[in-house]
Enzyme design. Structure first.
Site, mmCIF file in Angstrom:
data_model
loop_
_atom_site.group_PDB
_atom_site.id
_atom_site.type_symbol
_atom_site.label_atom_id
_atom_site.label_comp_id
_atom_site.label_asym_id
_atom_site.label_seq_id
_atom_site.Cartn_x
_atom_site.Cartn_y
_atom_site.Cartn_z
ATOM 1 N N ALA A 1 6.261 0.978 -4.894
ATOM 2 C CA ALA A 1 7.567 0.633 -4.325
ATOM 3 C C ALA A 1 7.437 -0.533 -3.350
ATOM 4 O O ALA A 1 8.247 -1.467 -3.364
ATOM 5 C CB ALA A 1 8.177 1.844 -3.631
ATOM 6 N N TYR A 2 6.403 -0.486 -2.518
ATOM 7 C CA TYR A 2 6.172 -1.581 -1.570
ATOM 8 C C TYR A 2 5.956 -2.897 -2.312
ATOM 9 O O TYR A 2 6.560 -3.925 -1.983
ATOM 10 C CB TYR A 2 4.964 -1.263 -0.696
ATOM 11 C CG TYR A 2 4.601 -2.363 0.266
ATOM 12 C CD1 TYR A 2 5.175 -2.422 1.527
ATOM 13 C CD2 TYR A 2 3.677 -3.350 -0.083
ATOM 14 C CE1 TYR A 2 4.851 -3.434 2.417
ATOM 15 C CE2 TYR A 2 3.345 -4.365 0.794
ATOM 16 C CZ TYR A 2 3.932 -4.401 2.040
ATOM 17 O OH TYR A 2 3.605 -5.410 2.909
ATOM 18 N N GLY A 3 5.089 -2.879 -3.325
ATOM 19 C CA GLY A 3 4.812 -4.093 -4.087
ATOM 20 C C GLY A 3 6.049 -4.645 -4.765
ATOM 21 O O GLY A 3 6.259 -5.861 -4.818
#
Length: 343
Positions: free
Chosen positions: A227-229
């Protein structure tokens, strides 16, 4: 991370939160850095230039007929700036003689950071306010606060970000963690860019917005924090889209840039130092926030100093620097156990 594909093992950069690396001859596209003496002289001038304003006619501008050229000292706003790289950037701008507004979701951290910075740099150069970038009303209040304290914002740095301090496969990630990451990194960034542009386009001097990238911004996979990426991949796309919108609307006094601090030894990065491979690359490539900020701030300041309105991607950790460090580690064992024990 095109430049790192040849030497980073599969998924290594994703496992340690490594931002894109690309060889670069100049981090700021050849911008000249003003010397400290020159900056002090500019700041000491009387008249309009003491406030950082020098009138300069420009065509178009989305209804703005004239653009006031920026000269130091600059007025700077940094989101997510009570700790880590955001706080380090604030300190470097203050060292250069600029005025800074910091913000955070935590009232306690804002109060503590402002108190410490005022002790070091004086009462009249730094201010802080509580702001949740996910809330439009908070960001509007942030703009009003900055306008009240500094009148203009010359440099706006979107640093606020989160990985919910969670390193696990997506299928094991909670709804709450996903919402934390996506609303902070994507929605919050969009709200901040919107409000920054709306303010800056109506300023005589315009302004510069810097969006901070991260692991995934080059499109490479980020397993264990997918999700961060994904949100960081959207940063580069958003920056390009905003550049195109500004051009289409003939807004000539605002520019949006990307800023890449590389690997910084913050809580965000170190929370992912859980594997042998992650520890290896953190020790080789990471640097403390103050070291990164010491490099980035002069390059950021060089853009308005040179009156440049061209989009710029400023990178701390270039491909050449990464190659050199990896070679030194393999050949000489350099930086082994520098930040975390590998053995």
């Amino acid at each position: 991370m095109a430049a790192t594909a040849a030497y980073l093992p599969l998924r290594a950069q994703a496992q340690v939160g490594l931002a894109p690396l690309r060889p670069s001859g100049s981090a700021a596209a050849g911008a000249r850095l003003p010397g400290r003496t020159a900056r002090r002289r500019l700041a000491a001038r009387g008249g309009p230039e003491a406030a950082g304003i020098r009138a300069e006619a420009v065509p178009g501008g989305g209804g703005v007929a004239r653009r006031a050229a920026m000269v130091p000292p600059y007025n700077v706003l940094i989101t997510g700036s009570t700790k880590g790289i955001g706080y380090a950037l604030a300190k470097e701008f203050l060292k250069a003689g600029d005025n800074v507004v910091i913000c955070s979701r935590s009232a306690e951290r804002v109060e503590s950071a402002v108190t410490d910075l005022k002790k070091e740099f004086g009462e009249q150069h730094v201010w802080g306010i509580v702001c949740d970038v996910r809330e439009g009303k908070d960001v509007k209040a942030l703009v009003d606060f900055a306008r009240d304290k500094m009148k203009y914002i010359d440099i706006w740095i979107n640093n606020a970000g989160s990985n919910a301090y969670s390193y696990k496969p997506l299928v094991e990630t909670s709804d709450e963690a996903l919402m934390e990451v996506i609303t902070t990194n994507t929605l919050g960034l969009m709200i901040c860019c919107r409000e920054a542009i709306n303010m800056m386009r109506n300023q005589p001097r315009g302004g510069h917005i810097f969006n901070i990238d991260g692991a995934g911004s080059d499109g490479r996979p980020t397993p264990r924090f997918a999700a961060y990426g994904a949100t960081k991949r959207s940063v580069v796309h958003l920056t390009k889209s905003l550049q195109a919108e500004l051009q289409m609307n003939e807004v000539n006094n605002v520019m949006v840039h990307n800023l890449s601090p590389g690997m910084v030894t913050t809580d965000l990065l170190m929370s992912g130092a859980t594997t042998k491979q992650a520890k290896f690359f953190i020790n080789i490539l990471a640097e403390p926030a103050n070291v990164v900020a010491d490099y980035l701030v002069p390059n950021i300041r060089a853009i308005p100093t040179n009156q440049s309105m061209k989009p710029t991607y400023i990178r701390f950790l270039t491909g050449l620097k990464a190659y050199s460090r990896i070679f030194s580690r393999i050949a000489f064992g350099a930086r082994r156990n520098k930040y975390v024990a590998e053995d």
